[in-house]
Design a protein around this motif. Structure first.
Motif, PDB file in Angstrom:
ATOM      1  N   MET A  41       0.825  -1.207   0.000  1.00 29.92           N
ATOM      2  CA  MET A  41       0.000   0.000   0.000  1.00 29.92           C
ATOM      3  C   MET A  41       0.860   1.259   0.000  1.00 29.92           C
ATOM      4  O   MET A  41       0.534   2.249  -0.672  1.00 29.92           O
ATOM      5  N   LYS A  42       1.943   1.227   0.746  1.00 26.16           N
ATOM      6  CA  LYS A  42       2.862   2.380   0.745  1.00 26.16           C
ATOM      7  C   LYS A  42       3.454   2.574  -0.642  1.00 26.16           C
ATOM      8  O   LYS A  42       3.512   3.709  -1.159  1.00 26.16           O
ATOM      9  N   LYS A  43       3.890   1.491  -1.273  1.00 27.62           N
ATOM     10  CA  LYS A  43       4.499   1.582  -2.603  1.00 27.62           C
ATOM     11  C   LYS A  43       3.482   2.074  -3.633  1.00 27.62           C
ATOM     12  O   LYS A  43       3.820   2.832  -4.546  1.00 27.62           O
ATOM     13  N   TYR A  44       2.228   1.663  -3.449  1.00 28.82           N
ATOM     14  CA  TYR A  44       1.161   2.150  -4.326  1.00 28.82           C
ATOM     15  C   TYR A  44       1.075   3.668  -4.260  1.00 28.82           C
ATOM     16  O   TYR A  44       0.999   4.350  -5.291  1.00 28.82           O
ATOM     17  N   LEU A  45       1.108   4.249  -3.046  1.00 32.49           N
ATOM     18  CA  LEU A  45       1.057   5.701  -2.894  1.00 32.49           C
ATOM     19  C   LEU A  45       2.311   6.359  -3.450  1.00 32.49           C
ATOM     20  O   LEU A  45       2.236   7.356  -4.183  1.00 32.49           O
ATOM     21  N   ASP A  46       3.480   5.827  -3.090  1.00 26.88           N
ATOM     22  CA  ASP A  46       4.750   6.407  -3.558  1.00 26.88           C
ATOM     23  C   ASP A  46       4.797   6.475  -5.079  1.00 26.88           C
ATOM     24  O   ASP A  46       5.178   7.498  -5.666  1.00 26.88           O
TER      25      ASP A  46
END
Length: 259
Positions: A41-46
């Motif tokens: 999920m973090k990588k999706y935002l980044d």
């Protein structure tokens, strides 16, 4: 034999902050799944927004809970919770987020405050949005003269009794409703007139502390439906009688106070 899973530095830092092992094999299955999902999920935002997001919280999917990942842009900071972004999973298993709503909230908070303060010709009126949603997926579609009722918010408005009396509050509530309709904005509001000596003490973090009989002089709420009609509006008057504060309520028709 499969190779052991290796955690990256970000995952290790999150686990360390929670007092958990940074050895993947020592984690419980639910912890392994959670740290994997959190990084996805973090990588999706980044990747989507081209900036780094910091972890704030995570709720795994459960019988009573919806999976959620909460983060904020590293370069912007938390800003009292205003910059929190939530990632969820839609019915097709794809990630969705409310970053656009988060970024637009400041814009509309300024719009609300500009309207209210211009109306009273005073800074002794302030608006605190406590909920904000935006249905625009592409901000290029948004026009600044009309928002197509794709903006929804709930606002708490406080006004000093030095600039607003009983009749003035009723007329302002009607004017606020008309302004929302003219701009294509859904917005429910609670509007409170407070004693002037307390007004300067009210801020974004403590405004709920002033919803009491000793602080308020007048209080009104307006709930707007999808067709932009509004519910019956209750007007409350707080007054002191022989040392005792009494609250009197009445239903009012805003149509009587429109221009």
């Amino acid at each position: 034999m499969s190779e052991p899973t290796t955690l990256n530095d970000w995952q290790k830092s999150v686990l360390e902050a929670q007092g958990l092992s940074t050895d993947y094999d020592e984690l419980k299955p639910i912890q392994q799944l959670s740290i994997d999902r959190m990084y996805e999920m973090k990588k999706y935002l980044d990747d989507k927004y081209g900036m780094e997001f910091e972890y704030e919280g995570y709720t795994p999917s459960g019988l009573m809970d919806k999976e959620q990942f909460i983060a904020y842009p590293k370069e912007l900071g938390i800003d009292g919770g205003r910059n929190y972004v939530t990632v969820e999973v839609d019915e097709n298993g794809n990630f969705t987020d409310n970053y656009v709503s988060t970024q637009l909230k400041d814009k509309f908070e300024k719009m609300y405050n500009d309207f209210v303060q211009d109306y009273f010709h005073s800074e002794k009126a302030v608006v605190f949005p406590d909920h904000f949603e935006c249905e625009y997926e592409d901000l290029s579609e948004m026009k600044d003269d009309f928002y197509d009722f794709k903006i929804f918010s709930e606002t708490q408005i406080f006004i000093s009794d030095s600039v607003c009396d009983e009749e003035g509050l009723k007329r302002f509530t009607a004017a606020y409703y008309e302004w929302l309709c003219q701009n294509g904005i859904y917005c429910n509001a609670r509007i409170s007139v407070v004693h002037d000596n307390l007004f300067e003490s009210i801020n974004y973090l403590n405004y709920t502390d002033f919803y009491n009989e000793k602080s308020m002089v007048y209080d009104i709420g307006i709930f707007i439906y999808d067709d932009m009609s509004y519910s019956n509006t209750t007007f409350a008057v707080y007054k002191n009688e022989n040392g005792k504060i009494v609250c009197e309520r009445e239903e009012i028709n805003l149509d009587e106070y429109t221009k």
